[in-house]
Design a protein around this motif. Structure first.
Motif, short mmCIF file in Angstrom:
data_model
loop_
_atom_site.label_atom_id
_atom_site.label_comp_id
_atom_site.label_asym_id
_atom_site.label_seq_id
_atom_site.Cartn_x
_atom_site.Cartn_y
_atom_site.Cartn_z
N GLY A 129 30.79 41.60 32.61
CA GLY A 129 30.82 41.51 31.16
C GLY A 129 29.95 40.40 30.61
O GLY A 129 30.00 40.12 29.41
N HIS A 134 22.60 43.10 25.56
CA HIS A 134 23.91 42.76 25.04
C HIS A 134 24.47 41.62 25.89
O HIS A 134 24.90 41.84 27.02
CB HIS A 134 24.84 43.97 25.08
N SER A 192 27.15 38.44 26.25
CA SER A 192 28.40 37.90 25.73
C SER A 192 28.22 36.43 25.35
O SER A 192 27.21 35.81 25.68
CB SER A 192 29.51 38.04 26.78
#
Length: 159
Positions: A51, A129, A131
């Protein structure tokens, strides 16, 4: 056998700089050694599963290189601008340059650059993308590299 000058002076700045360079070399070595095992796509899938970062690849290798090179240049520029702003503010306010100020500026610059980049990077580059934790890690590494290669520790020894 004579030791180089950087080892004779056992100041905190020299030791911290040597430790940071050694840490960066170890991390770079681990990454380089893991790429043949994971492969670039394996590395991307590992980062996606954790993630930290998700990357949507383009069709050609050159396009990918150019696109992600632009992302890295944009992030580096954000880090440099935040560093210059901190130097300007510390000069205007006449803040004495100490180790405490250096450590506080590291954390301040890392957090501010992360907040700015979280607003700019997703807007400009929609295929990457990252985090908040990923941005924080990236800017912490960029700031550590900046500290290692700057003359801040020489300034600390003079004060």
């Amino acid at each position: 056998m004579k030791l180089p000058n950087m080892f004779k002076n056992g100041s905190v700045g020299n030791l911290l700089g040597i430790a940071l360079v050694a840490l960066l070399v170890v991390i770079a070595t681990i990454i380089v050694l893991s790429i043949p095992t994971l492969g670039f796509f394996g590395l991307f899938s590992f980062l996606d599963k954790t993630g930290i970062i998700r990357i949507d690849l383009l069709d050609g290798a050159f396009k990918n290189f150019f696109y992600f090179g632009s992302v890295v240049i944009c992030m580096y520029t954000i880090g440099v601008v935040v560093d210059l702003l901190f130097m300007l503010v510390s000069t205007i306010l006449s803040i004495p340059f100490t180790l405490k100020v250096l450590v506080m500026s590291f954390f301040f610059q890392t957090i501010v650059a992360t907040i700015i980049a979280l607003g700019i990077i997703p807007t400009l580059f929609n295929r990457v993308h990252i985090s908040g934790l990923g941005m924080l890690i990236i800017f912490a590494v960029l700031e550590l590299i900046s500290i290692v290669f700057s003359d801040d520790f020489k300034k600390l020894e003079q004060t």
